[in-house]
Design a protein around this motif. Structure first.
Motif, PDB file in Angstrom:
ATOM      1  N   SER A 152       0.744  -1.354  -0.106  1.00 25.33           N
ATOM      2  CA  SER A 152       0.107  -0.007   0.173  1.00 25.33           C
ATOM      3  C   SER A 152       0.769   1.046   0.029  1.00 25.33           C
ATOM      4  O   SER A 152       1.086   1.964   0.962  1.00 25.33           O
ATOM      5  N   THR A 153       1.323   1.738  -1.229  1.00 26.32           N
ATOM      6  CA  THR A 153       2.173   2.666  -1.227  1.00 26.32           C
ATOM      7  C   THR A 153       1.286   4.029  -1.750  1.00 26.32           C
ATOM      8  O   THR A 153       2.105   5.086  -1.805  1.00 26.32           O
ATOM      9  N   PHE A 154      -0.009   4.005  -2.079  1.00 27.45           N
ATOM     10  CA  PHE A 154      -0.399   5.298  -2.365  1.00 27.45           C
ATOM     11  C   PHE A 154      -1.063   5.980  -1.345  1.00 27.45           C
ATOM     12  O   PHE A 154      -2.219   6.101  -1.139  1.00 27.45           O
ATOM     13  N   THR A 155      -0.320   6.349  -0.164  1.00 26.73           N
ATOM     14  CA  THR A 155      -0.577   7.021   0.849  1.00 26.73           C
ATOM     15  C   THR A 155       0.577   7.483   1.463  1.00 26.73           C
ATOM     16  O   THR A 155       1.843   7.129   1.309  1.00 26.73           O
ATOM     17  N   GLU A 156       0.430   8.814   2.164  1.00 26.41           N
ATOM     18  CA  GLU A 156       1.648   9.448   2.744  1.00 26.41           C
ATOM     19  C   GLU A 156       2.399   8.560   3.680  1.00 26.41           C
ATOM     20  O   GLU A 156       3.534   8.608   3.965  1.00 26.41           O
ATOM     21  N   TYR A 157       1.422   7.659   4.584  1.00 32.07           N
ATOM     22  CA  TYR A 157       2.141   6.816   5.521  1.00 32.07           C
ATOM     23  C   TYR A 157       1.575   5.378   5.338  1.00 32.07           C
ATOM     24  O   TYR A 157       0.436   5.212   4.940  1.00 32.07           O
ATOM     25  N   THR A 158       2.558   4.354   5.318  1.00 35.74           N
ATOM     26  CA  THR A 158       1.853   2.979   5.618  1.00 35.74           C
ATOM     27  C   THR A 158       2.604   2.178   6.244  1.00 35.74           C
ATOM     28  O   THR A 158       3.666   2.582   6.928  1.00 35.74           O
ATOM     29  N   VAL A 159       2.064   0.820   6.770  1.00 38.18           N
ATOM     30  CA  VAL A 159       2.623   0.043   7.519  1.00 38.18           C
ATOM     31  C   VAL A 159       2.748  -1.283   6.803  1.00 38.18           C
ATOM     32  O   VAL A 159       1.919  -1.731   6.240  1.00 38.18           O
ATOM     33  N   MET A 160       4.221  -1.619   7.137  1.00 46.13           N
ATOM     34  CA  MET A 160       4.664  -3.144   6.504  1.00 46.13           C
ATOM     35  C   MET A 160       5.127  -3.847   7.419  1.00 46.13           C
ATOM     36  O   MET A 160       5.610  -3.623   8.501  1.00 46.13           O
TER      37      MET A 160
END
Length: 382
Positions: A152-160
């Motif tokens: 989920s990279t279409f966001t200013e912050y993500t969790v992986m």
């Protein structure tokens, strides 16, 4: 940004930011305000700096690649670690990283095998759109939102998960390096790792988009003497030739099947063929375009859900090899940093694949460019 800012100002807190959400298929993405939870054990929260738009994202939007929605798409990103959960050891706040859809847990059967790279913790082949604990870190308008392929990279912050996060050189240009998370290694590695293209050989590449262009670069680097590019969009031909394609063919301009055209052009068929489109017809055409005795056909494209590949098994009995390739057969945490190093040393050409850059809020424009064939790779900047 400083390590202190990432580790003290927002660590442990919910972050509110913008994200592009796919509420349903066959509709534009919607820029929304989302809440991003802190990372749990084994997880990393990342400030996304750039993201490529990949054909697989488009397959999700048009419904041919089925994933749970609503979701935040995007799986080709570069960013900076904002905070980490417990038991995370390979990255720290402030590190530059690539965000990759394929994990490397280093513990499963595939990871432990010398040639395996399809980690059993992947969320690619039967995507459920959640973290490994069965929950999501995204909320929008009180509704839980799925992630996609663990990235989920279409966001200013993500969790992986840490196992999908790759630390890279501190000097890497973040506005460009994101395509080393998917498109470039997928194509380039298909040529140099999966097919093992040989000097002086003839190669055929079906599809001259981002992944196909990377295949071309891999074939050229491996010393192929002839590279035939196949695409119905002739706008791509000029760029393809600049990358190393020697012959460009539009199948719609011929009255006979393109595999027959290729057989006639090459006399006995190509040494190596690559399918980077994702349709059953082009996969069969790629197989039938390679030499019946020793040709190697590599499938890279993502076919529509529940499709079945059908061909005469005699096509293989003669000696052809048909194989698939995932992220270029790279073990992502072991190998991708080396690929980044080679990019930094100008040993591989990544920048030539980037034809457009847009601010994140113009993401739908980026998809329009992709669908029109006007761009090879479009980079979103946050």
């Amino acid at each position: 940004m400083s390590q202190a800012k990432f580790s003290t100002e927002t660590a442990g807190k919910v972050i509110t930011c913008r994200a592009a959400i796919a509420w349903t298929s066959n509709a534009p993405l919607s820029i929304e305000e989302v809440e991003v939870d802190p990372p749990k054990a084994g997880e990393v929260r990342i400030k996304v700096i750039s993201s490529g738009i990949c054909g697989s994202d488009n397959h999700i939007l048009d419904g041919t690649f089925k994933t749970p929605l609503p979701a935040i798409l995007g799986h080709e990103g570069a960013g900076i670690v904002e905070s980490i959960g417990e038991d995370v050891n390979s990255v720290k706040p402030g590190d530059k990283v690539l965000l990759i859809a394929l994990p490397q847990c280093r513990k499963c059967d595939s990871c432990l095998h010398a040639k395996g790279n399809c980690c059993l913790k992947e969320d690619i082949f039967s995507p459920f759109g959640l973290m490994l604990d069965g929950t999501t870190r995204f909320t929008c308008k009180g509704r839980k939102v799925h992630n996609i392929l663990g990235t989920s990279t279409f966001t200013e912050y993500t969790v992986m998960h840490e196992i999908s996060v790759v630390k890279i050189d501190d000097d890497a240009p973040m506005e460009n390096v994101c395509i080393l998370a998917c498109g470039f290694p997928t194509g380039y590695g298909a040529a140099v790792n999966a097919a093992q293209v040989t000097p002086g050989s003839t190669c055929v590449v079906f599809g001259l988009g981002g992944v196909g262009s990377a295949v071309v670069l891999g074939c050229k680097a491996a010393g192929a003497s002839r590279i035939i590019g196949i695409d119905i969009n002739e706008r791509k031909f000029e760029k393809a030739k600049a990358l190393g394609v020697t012959d460009c063919l539009n199948p719609q301009k011929f009255k006979k099947p393109i595999q027959q055209v290729i057989m006639e052009m090459t006399e006995f068929g190509a040494d190596f063929t690559f399918e980077a489109i994702g349709t059953i017809d082009t996969m069969v055409a790629a197989l039938e375009s390679c030499n019946m005795s020793y040709g190697v056909c590599v499938i890279i494209g993502v076919a529509p859900a529940k499709s079945q590949l059908s061909f005469d098994p005699m096509k293989l009995l003669s000696g052809r090899t048909l194989k698939g390739s995932l992220i270029g057969e790279y073990k992502i945490r072991d190998d991708i940093p080396l690929l980044v190093d080679n990019y930094m040393k100008k040993k591989i050409d990544v920048d030539s694949m980037i034809t457009h850059k847009l601010p994140f809020v113009k993401i739908n424009k980026g998809f329009e460019l992709l669908r029109s064939g006007k761009c090879i790779r479009c980079i979103l900047l946050f």
